[in-house]
Design a protein around this motif. Structure first.
Motif, PDB file in Angstrom:
ATOM      1  N   VAL A 188       1.021  -1.464   0.097  1.00  0.00           N
ATOM      2  CA  VAL A 188       0.086   0.152   0.128  1.00  0.00           C
ATOM      3  C   VAL A 188       0.827   1.210   0.186  1.00  0.00           C
ATOM      4  CG1 VAL A 188      -1.518   1.312   0.817  1.00  0.00           C
ATOM      5  CG2 VAL A 188      -1.449  -0.856   1.350  1.00  0.00           C
ATOM      6  N   LEU A 189       1.853   1.379   0.769  1.00  0.00           N
ATOM      7  CA  LEU A 189       2.579   2.389   0.922  1.00  0.00           C
ATOM      8  C   LEU A 189       3.944   2.846  -0.275  1.00  0.00           C
ATOM      9  CD1 LEU A 189       2.838   2.786   5.145  1.00  0.00           C
ATOM     10  CD2 LEU A 189       1.302   4.873   3.911  1.00  0.00           C
ATOM     11  N   LYS A 190       4.259   1.146  -0.364  1.00  0.00           N
ATOM     12  CA  LYS A 190       5.310   1.677  -1.315  1.00  0.00           C
ATOM     13  C   LYS A 190       6.332   1.902  -0.635  1.00  0.00           C
ATOM     14  CE  LYS A 190       2.134   0.333  -4.521  1.00  0.00           C
ATOM     15  NZ  LYS A 190       1.628  -1.266  -4.832  1.00  0.00           N
ATOM     16  N   ASN A 191       6.845   1.003  -0.082  1.00  0.00           N
ATOM     17  CA  ASN A 191       7.476   1.384   1.384  1.00  0.00           C
ATOM     18  C   ASN A 191       8.563   0.125   1.399  1.00  0.00           C
ATOM     19  OD1 ASN A 191       9.667   3.189   3.055  1.00  0.00           O
ATOM     20  ND2 ASN A 191       8.704   3.763   4.278  1.00  0.00           N
ATOM     21  N   GLN A 192       9.445   0.220   0.471  1.00  0.00           N
ATOM     22  CA  GLN A 192      10.399  -0.806   0.207  1.00  0.00           C
ATOM     23  C   GLN A 192      10.810  -1.440   1.432  1.00  0.00           C
ATOM     24  OE1 GLN A 192      11.739  -1.541  -3.809  1.00  0.00           O
ATOM     25  NE2 GLN A 192      10.265  -2.066  -4.623  1.00  0.00           N
ATOM     26  N   LYS A 193      11.465  -0.196   1.655  1.00  0.00           N
ATOM     27  CA  LYS A 193      12.778  -0.227   2.615  1.00  0.00           C
ATOM     28  C   LYS A 193      12.231  -0.683   3.969  1.00  0.00           C
ATOM     29  CE  LYS A 193      16.725   2.863   5.478  1.00  0.00           C
ATOM     30  NZ  LYS A 193      16.737   3.851   5.383  1.00  0.00           N
ATOM     31  N   GLU A 194      11.066   0.325   4.452  1.00  0.00           N
ATOM     32  CA  GLU A 194       9.996  -1.157   5.609  1.00  0.00           C
ATOM     33  C   GLU A 194       9.769  -1.599   5.481  1.00  0.00           C
ATOM     34  OE1 GLU A 194       8.111   0.316   9.470  1.00  0.00           O
ATOM     35  OE2 GLU A 194       9.857   1.804   8.737  1.00  0.00           O
ATOM     36  N   ALA A 195       9.177  -2.103   4.781  1.00  0.00           N
ATOM     37  CA  ALA A 195       8.854  -3.163   4.353  1.00  0.00           C
ATOM     38  C   ALA A 195       9.932  -4.514   4.881  1.00  0.00           C
ATOM     39  CB  ALA A 195       7.768  -3.694   3.007  1.00  0.00           C
ATOM     40  N   ILE A 196      10.877  -4.668   3.570  1.00  0.00           N
ATOM     41  CA  ILE A 196      12.304  -5.171   4.139  1.00  0.00           C
ATOM     42  C   ILE A 196      12.287  -5.201   5.261  1.00  0.00           C
ATOM     43  CG2 ILE A 196      14.644  -5.815   3.596  1.00  0.00           C
ATOM     44  CD1 ILE A 196      13.886  -4.656   0.999  1.00  0.00           C
ATOM     45  N   GLU A 197      12.874  -4.066   6.744  1.00  0.00           N
ATOM     46  CA  GLU A 197      12.944  -4.363   7.559  1.00  0.00           C
ATOM     47  C   GLU A 197      12.077  -5.635   8.463  1.00  0.00           C
ATOM     48  OE1 GLU A 197      13.785   0.002   8.944  1.00  0.00           O
ATOM     49  OE2 GLU A 197      15.158  -0.055   7.999  1.00  0.00           O
ATOM     50  N   LEU A 198      10.556  -5.135   8.243  1.00  0.00           N
ATOM     51  CA  LEU A 198       9.659  -5.832   9.020  1.00  0.00           C
ATOM     52  C   LEU A 198       9.919  -6.604   8.382  1.00  0.00           C
ATOM     53  CD1 LEU A 198       7.356  -3.223   8.808  1.00  0.00           C
ATOM     54  CD2 LEU A 198       8.306  -3.340  10.526  1.00  0.00           C
ATOM     55  N   TYR A 199       9.313  -7.241   7.483  1.00  0.00           N
ATOM     56  CA  TYR A 199      10.212  -9.253   7.054  1.00  0.00           C
ATOM     57  C   TYR A 199      10.745  -9.760   7.119  1.00  0.00           C
ATOM     58  CZ  TYR A 199       5.777  -8.363   3.195  1.00  0.00           C
ATOM     59  OH  TYR A 199       5.287  -8.375   2.825  1.00  0.00           O
ATOM     60  N   LYS A 200      12.291  -9.278   7.667  1.00  0.00           N
ATOM     61  CA  LYS A 200      13.273  -9.494   8.344  1.00  0.00           C
ATOM     62  C   LYS A 200      13.449  -9.707   9.761  1.00  0.00           C
ATOM     63  CE  LYS A 200      16.880  -8.248   5.011  1.00  0.00           C
ATOM     64  NZ  LYS A 200      18.094  -7.509   5.222  1.00  0.00           N
ATOM     65  N   GLU A 201      12.110  -8.384  10.303  1.00  0.00           N
ATOM     66  CA  GLU A 201      12.281  -8.827  11.981  1.00  0.00           C
ATOM     67  C   GLU A 201      10.900  -9.955  12.021  1.00  0.00           C
ATOM     68  OE1 GLU A 201      10.201  -6.504  15.154  1.00  0.00           O
ATOM     69  OE2 GLU A 201      10.536  -5.147  13.473  1.00  0.00           O
ATOM     70  N   LEU A 202      10.541 -10.324  11.253  1.00  0.00           N
ATOM     71  CA  LEU A 202       9.685 -11.183  11.923  1.00  0.00           C
ATOM     72  C   LEU A 202       9.969 -12.762  11.100  1.00  0.00           C
ATOM     73  CD1 LEU A 202       5.895 -11.807  11.413  1.00  0.00           C
ATOM     74  CD2 LEU A 202       6.341 -11.954   8.916  1.00  0.00           C
ATOM     75  N   LYS A 203      10.710 -12.677  10.348  1.00  0.00           N
ATOM     76  CA  LYS A 203      11.450 -13.676   9.832  1.00  0.00           C
ATOM     77  C   LYS A 203      12.634 -14.388  11.139  1.00  0.00           C
ATOM     78  CE  LYS A 203      15.214 -15.919   6.975  1.00  0.00           C
ATOM     79  NZ  LYS A 203      15.869 -15.676   5.616  1.00  0.00           N
ATOM     80  N   GLU A 204      13.200 -13.116  11.511  1.00  0.00           N
ATOM     81  CA  GLU A 204      14.030 -13.491  13.119  1.00  0.00           C
ATOM     82  C   GLU A 204      13.981 -13.947  13.948  1.00  0.00           C
ATOM     83  OE1 GLU A 204      16.371  -9.779  13.209  1.00  0.00           O
ATOM     84  OE2 GLU A 204      17.432 -10.187  10.626  1.00  0.00           O
ATOM     85  N   LYS A 205      11.936 -13.805  14.575  1.00  0.00           N
ATOM     86  CA  LYS A 205      11.208 -13.540  15.455  1.00  0.00           C
ATOM     87  C   LYS A 205      10.311 -15.145  15.930  1.00  0.00           C
ATOM     88  CE  LYS A 205      11.201  -8.508  17.281  1.00  0.00           C
ATOM     89  NZ  LYS A 205      11.255  -7.491  17.909  1.00  0.00           N
ATOM     90  N   TYR A 206       9.787 -14.383  14.186  1.00  0.00           N
ATOM     91  CA  TYR A 206       8.845 -15.890  14.395  1.00  0.00           C
ATOM     92  C   TYR A 206       9.371 -16.375  13.035  1.00  0.00           C
ATOM     93  CZ  TYR A 206       6.921 -11.645  16.848  1.00  0.00           C
ATOM     94  OH  TYR A 206       6.680 -11.074  18.407  1.00  0.00           O
ATOM     95  N   PRO A 207      10.229 -17.276  13.458  1.00  0.00           N
ATOM     96  CA  PRO A 207      10.160 -18.659  12.241  1.00  0.00           C
ATOM     97  C   PRO A 207       9.541 -19.178  12.181  1.00  0.00           C
ATOM     98  CG  PRO A 207      12.032 -18.602  13.988  1.00  0.00           C
ATOM     99  CD  PRO A 207      11.451 -17.144  14.223  1.00  0.00           C
ATOM    100  N   LYS A 208       8.826 -19.569  13.458  1.00  0.00           N
ATOM    101  CA  LYS A 208       8.068 -21.328  13.049  1.00  0.00           C
ATOM    102  C   LYS A 208       6.625 -20.603  13.437  1.00  0.00           C
ATOM    103  CE  LYS A 208      10.959 -23.500  16.798  1.00  0.00           C
ATOM    104  NZ  LYS A 208      11.322 -24.097  17.809  1.00  0.00           N
ATOM    105  N   THR A 209       5.927 -19.497  13.306  1.00  0.00           N
ATOM    106  CA  THR A 209       4.761 -19.108  12.803  1.00  0.00           C
ATOM    107  C   THR A 209       4.633 -19.301  10.909  1.00  0.00           C
ATOM    108  OG1 THR A 209       5.507 -17.127  12.396  1.00  0.00           O
ATOM    109  CG2 THR A 209       4.547 -17.050  14.866  1.00  0.00           C
TER     110      THR A 209
END
Length: 229
Positions: A188-209
């Motif tokens: 929606v916001l087309k903010n790739q930098k923010e999206a990448i940081e959030l997806y990486k955080e998601l992967k690192e913190k909750y890999p089993k979800t």
């Protein structure tokens, strides 16, 4: 030895005289302060026992019926009551200072989201606060939903992140909220930098979800590939 005994007795008499002098000078202010403290303590007890407790009980009774309507998805009845039983809005109006009144703000906000009245949803959800991290995080997520529906996407992103970070031990819900934030930033916001940081955080913190296991796919779409072998 006699001199020492006399000196001790003399010091004792001096101390007694000073104490009497102090009491003579300050007995009235001290009595006023003590009386005020007693009145405050007594007043607090009376307020808690005979005013607040009955008010809390009555508000809880009203909430019980309103919550029944909410569970049945009878949103209007939950909000406004049925003529005999009060709804969430009346509980808020008449019992705003109670725990039930506070909780009614959460329910009212949720009802308004279902009704599509997102401005009112935000209004009531922002009035709600609780020590329960699980419920508070849910309230932040709902505010994010309301802002997203209003097209206020920057505000929605802020609240999705707030929800995700409020109770990180709750992996199931926190991963969902973090994914919503990442997806909103990405699509929606087309903010790739923010999206990448959030997806990486998601992967690192909750890999089993479920959301965490999907993060690599979304990162790949953004040009970020896993280096894990």
């Amino acid at each position: 030895m006699a001199d020492k005994k006399y000196y001790g007795e003399d010091s004792g008499e001096i101390m007694i005289a000073k104490a009497k002098d102090f009491w003579t000078r300050y007995n009235k202010p001290l009595m006023i302060v003590c009386t005020a403290i007693i009145i405050l303590i007594g007043g607090y007890y009376i307020y808690q026992k005979f005013f607040k407790a009955p008010k809390e009980a009555k508000a809880a009774d009203y909430m019980f019926r309103a919550e029944e309507y909410y569970r049945k998805d009878s949103v209007n009845l939950a909000l406004n009551g049925d003529g005999q039983n009060a709804g969430f809005l009346r509980v808020i109006s008449n019992y705003g200072g109670t725990e039930a009144g506070n909780l009614a703000n959460f329910y009212a906000g949720s009802c308004y989201i279902k009704l599509g009245d997102n401005e009112k949803a935000v209004k009531y959800l922002k009035k709600f606060s609780t020590g329960s991290k699980l419920v508070q995080a849910r309230a932040y997520k709902l505010i994010g939903d309301a802002y997203a529906d209003l097209g206020k996407n920057d505000d929605a992103l802020d609240y999705y992140k707030k929800a995700a970070h409020h109770f990180e031990k709750d992996e199931t819900n926190s991963s969902e909220y973090l994914f919503l934030a990442a997806y909103l930033a990405d699509r929606v916001l087309k903010n790739q930098k923010e999206a990448i940081e959030l997806y990486k955080e998601l992967k690192e913190k909750y890999p089993k979800t479920q959301q965490g296991s999907q993060a690599d796919g979304y990162l790949a779409q953004l040009g970020v590939y896993s280096t894990e072998k």
